[in-house]
Design an enzyme around this catalytic site. Structure first.
Site: not given
Length: 203
Positions: A159, A182, A165, A84, A114
């Site tokens: 969202a 979950r 990680k 999108n 950086h």
């Protein structure tokens, strides 16, 4: 070793090197052309994406504007990928995306970083770490995928998440930092939103 060779080897390098920037600008010209296409120029968009991206499968749709440091030159998309508005691909390093992946609006996938060392950062040094996104992944609105991250197959990233990680397959994960909440379970094959029941055949 040239700065481009250092870049390709995953080492610290100077991203404002003239040789690097000359090549980068050529890729950005095509990105500009893509973002200037009209809504009915779908064939032209597809043609440009095939020229821009390192790899792109069939039935992919990217809604302009698309933002990419290298114009997609280091991006590898599978088939049936949907993005999108305002997908940002910081593709100084490589971004690998599987099949049937969806990007909601305003997602950022970053491979560049950086050094913390202020002296090196002040001189403009950068490093890149590739990102891998599996098959059938949905990345929610406004999510940020950080350098070096891998996201497993079928996973949903909620969202506004900041993914720092690796996230395994078949889970729902969200938050800042993004954490597994979950596993995808049998109820997800019965309910699609709140208490709304799935009324179509899945398999």
């Amino acid at each position: 070793m040239t700065q481009r060779e250092r870049m390709d080897a995953g080492l610290l390098y100077l991203c404002e090197d003239d040789g690097i920037m000359e090549v980068q600008l050529k890729h950005l010209e095509k990105l500009y052309d893509f973002n200037e296409t009209r809504p009915n120029q779908l064939d032209l968009r597809e043609k440009l994406l095939r020229e821009m991206f390192a790899e792109i499968g069939g039935d992919c749709y990217i809604e302009p504007p698309l933002h990419a440091n290298w114009g997609g030159a280091h991006v590898h998309f599978g088939s049936h990928v949907y993005a999108n508005f305002n997908l940002t691909l910081v593709d100084d390093g490589h971004i690998y995306v599987g099949n049937d992946v969806m990007f909601a609006p305003n997602v950022v996938v970053a491979t560049a970083g950086h050094p913390i060392c202020p002296e090196l950062r002040g001189k403009g040094y950068q490093f890149n770490a590739d990102v891998h996104i599996g098959n059938n992944v949905w990345i929610g609105t406004g999510s940020l995928i950080m350098p070096g991250v891998t996201i497993g197959d079928n996973t949903v990233i909620g969202a506004g998440s900041v993914v720092t990680k690796d996230i395994p397959e078949n889970v729902i994960a969200f938050g800042n930092p993004c954490r597994v909440q979950r596993e995808i379970n049998e109820k997800d094959y019965e309910i699609y939103f709140k208490n709304k029941k799935i009324d179509i055949k899945i398999k």
